[in-house]
Design a protein around this motif. Structure first.
Motif, short mmCIF file in Angstrom:
data_model
loop_
_atom_site.label_atom_id
_atom_site.label_comp_id
_atom_site.label_asym_id
_atom_site.label_seq_id
_atom_site.Cartn_x
_atom_site.Cartn_y
_atom_site.Cartn_z
N ILE A 182 0.86 -1.19 0.00
CA ILE A 182 0.00 0.00 0.00
C ILE A 182 0.90 1.24 0.00
N LEU A 183 0.98 1.85 -1.17
CA LEU A 183 1.92 2.95 -1.38
C LEU A 183 1.38 4.28 -0.87
N GLU A 184 0.10 4.53 -1.16
CA GLU A 184 -0.47 5.85 -0.82
C GLU A 184 -1.99 5.75 -0.74
N VAL A 185 -2.55 6.49 0.21
CA VAL A 185 -4.01 6.58 0.34
C VAL A 185 -4.38 8.06 0.27
N LYS A 186 -5.20 8.41 -0.73
CA LYS A 186 -5.54 9.82 -0.94
C LYS A 186 -7.05 10.03 -0.86
N LYS A 187 -7.44 11.21 -0.36
CA LYS A 187 -8.86 11.59 -0.37
C LYS A 187 -9.15 12.28 -1.70
N THR A 188 -10.21 11.84 -2.38
CA THR A 188 -10.63 12.51 -3.61
C THR A 188 -12.14 12.75 -3.53
N THR A 189 -12.66 13.52 -4.49
CA THR A 189 -14.10 13.81 -4.50
C THR A 189 -14.91 12.54 -4.73
N LYS A 190 -14.29 11.53 -5.32
CA LYS A 190 -14.99 10.27 -5.58
C LYS A 190 -14.75 9.25 -4.48
N GLY A 191 -14.14 9.69 -3.40
CA GLY A 191 -13.84 8.77 -2.29
C GLY A 191 -12.35 8.50 -2.20
N PRO A 192 -11.95 7.61 -1.30
CA PRO A 192 -10.52 7.35 -1.13
C PRO A 192 -9.91 6.64 -2.34
N GLN A 193 -8.72 7.08 -2.73
CA GLN A 193 -7.99 6.39 -3.79
C GLN A 193 -6.80 5.69 -3.15
N ILE A 194 -6.74 4.38 -3.33
CA ILE A 194 -5.66 3.58 -2.75
C ILE A 194 -4.72 3.15 -3.87
N VAL A 195 -3.48 3.61 -3.78
CA VAL A 195 -2.49 3.29 -4.80
C VAL A 195 -1.59 2.17 -4.28
N LEU A 196 -1.48 1.11 -5.06
CA LEU A 196 -0.70 -0.07 -4.69
C LEU A 196 0.57 -0.17 -5.51
N SER A 197 1.50 -0.99 -5.02
CA SER A 197 2.75 -1.19 -5.75
C SER A 197 3.21 -2.64 -5.68
#
Length: 347
Positions: A182-197
Motif C-alpha cells: 500500500i503505497l499511498e491513500v488519498k482523499k478525492t471527491t470520488k472517495g478514497p484512492q488507494i495506490v498499490l505497488s
C-alpha cells in the motif's frame, strides 16, 4: 417520517458502522434547507427530529421583545409567555411553524440524505482504515485491467496498481491473487484512492517480515534494501542476538523462506547479505555472490575501491552493471570495481 425510519437508522448504524446521530445532524441541516426553499428563508429556523418516534418539527427562533417590528425574527412577550411562561425580554423563543405537508418533504429529503451519508460514511470508514495501513502489505484479487491500470478488489473497496508501480514483464490477469504494497491513500471527491505497488522495495521488506519470524519479532533487522523490480533485489540484514544467524533465518530450512518470497515475486533473484558496522566488510558483502579480495575506502568521498579475482570481475559487476549498481544503492557508497591484475598493474 415514523418509528420505522428510526428502526432503519439503527439497522444502518449496526451494519454500516455509521452513527445515527451523524445522520440526524445531516438530516436536520438538509430539512432546514428544504424548508427555506419551499416556505421562504427570511426566518431563523431549526429542525428537531424526535429520535424515538421520528416526528419532525420546524421551529422559528425569535427574539422576545416589547414591540414587534419584524414578525419573522421577533415575538411579543405576551405571545412568548403563551409558549412558555419562563420567557423574558431578549430571550430566544422557539416557535413551532411546522407546515402541514412538511412530512412528505421530510421523507423525501431523509431518503436522499441517508443515501448520501451512507456513501460518505462508507468512504470515510474505508479512508480511515487504509490511511493507517500505508506501507503495509495486502492481498487482493485482480478485478479488471483498463488503460494499463490494474484494478484490485480489496473486499470493501477497489484499489489501483498503476503502470509505474508494476513489475516490468509481469503479466496480470483477471482473477489472479497478488500480494501488494500500500503505497499511498488519498482523499478525492470520488472517495478514497488507494495506490498499490508491486515494484516498491517495501514489498520485499514486508514479505520478509511475513516469512521470517525473527524479523517480525525484532531479533533480525533489515538494514537496507535495493531493488530492480522483476530482476534482482539485495537485502542487508543483521542480528541483535549473537546466537541467531541472520542469513540462515532469512533463507530458512532448505531455502524455504526465501523461496516463498521469490515465488511471490515470480522468480526475482534475491541476494541476502550481512550488514556490518565495518563499511569495508559491508561493501564486500554487498557484492555477493562475488568474492572480494580487498576494499579500500575513502570516508571523505564515501567511495570505495574493490578488488576481486580476475575470473570474478564480470560476476562482481553483474549483467549490465546490475550487481555493482545494487551494491552501491544498498551501501549508499560509490563503488569502483577492479580485477586483481588491473589493481596490481597500477601499484
Amino acid at each position: 417520517m415514523n418509528a420505522e425510519f428510526i428502526e432503519a437508522l439503527l439497522e444502518i448504524e449496526k451494519e454500516k458502522g455509521i452513527s445515527k446521530d451523524v445522520i440526524f445532524d445531516a438530516l436536520e441541516s438538509a430539512l432546514i434547507s428544504s424548508y427555506k426553499k419551499n416556505f421562504g428563508s427570511s426566518q431563523n429556523v431549526e429542525v428537531e427530529i424526535d429520535k424515538v418516534t421520528g416526528k419532525v418539527g420546524v421551529y422559528a427562533n425569535k427574539t422576545v421583545v416589547e414591540d414587534v417590528e419584524n414578525e419573522y425574527l421577533e415575538i411579543s412577550l405576551d405571545d412568548a409567555k403563551h409558549i412558555d411562561n419562563k420567557y423574558q425580554i431578549d430571550d430566544i423563543a422557539k416557535v413551532e411553524i411546522t407546515p402541514k405537508n412538511f412530512g412528505r418533504i421530510a421523507a423525501q429529503t431523509a431518503k436522499q440524505v441517508v443515501i448520501q451519508r451512507i456513501k460518505d460514511a462508507e468512504r470515510e470508514v474505508i479512508y480511515d482504515e487504509f490511511i493507517n495501513r500505508e506501507n503495509e502489505i495486502i492481498t487482493g484479487m485482480i478485478q479488471r485491467i483498463s488503460k494499463n491500470n490494474v484494478y484490485i478488489d480489496l473486499g470493501k473497496t477497489e484499489a489501483v496498481l498503476p503502470p509505474t508501480e508494476q513489475i516490468e514483464g509481469e503479466e496480470y490477469e483477471q482473477g489472479d491473487r497478488l500480494k501488494l504494497f500500500i503505497l499511498e491513500v488519498k482523499k478525492t471527491t470520488k472517495g478514497p484512492q488507494i495506490v498499490l505497488s508491486r515494484s516498491h522495495p517495501g514489498l520485499v521488506k514486508r514479505l520478509f517480515e511475513l516469512e521470517v519470524p525473527e524479523i517480525n519479532d525484532g531479533i533480525v533487522d533489515i538494514y537496507a534494501i535495493s531493488r530492480e523490480a522483476g530482476s534482482r533485489t539485495k537485502i542487508a540484514v543483521h542480528s541483535k542476538d549473537p546466537n541467531v544467524d541472520p542469513l540462515g533465518a532469512c533463507v530458512g530450512f532448505k531455502g524455504s523462506r526465501v523461496k516463498a518470497i521469490v515465488d511471490e515475486l515470480n522468480g526475482e533473484k534475491i541476494d541476502i547479505v550481512i550488514w556490518s558496522k565495518n563499511i569495508a566488510e559491508f561493501i564486500a558483502n554487498s557484492l555477493s555472490p562475488s568474492k572480494v579480495l580487498k576494499v579500500e575506502v575513502n570516508e571523505k568521498e564515501k567511495s570505495a575501491l574493490v578488488v576481486v579475482p580476475d575470473y570474478q570481475l564480470s560476476l562482481a559487476i553483474g549483467k549490465e552493471g546490475q550487481n555493482a549498481r545494487l551494491a552501491a544503492k544498498l551501501t549508499n557508497w560509490k563503488i569502483d570495481i577492479k580485477c586483481e591484475s588491473q589493481y596490481e598493474g597500477e601499484i
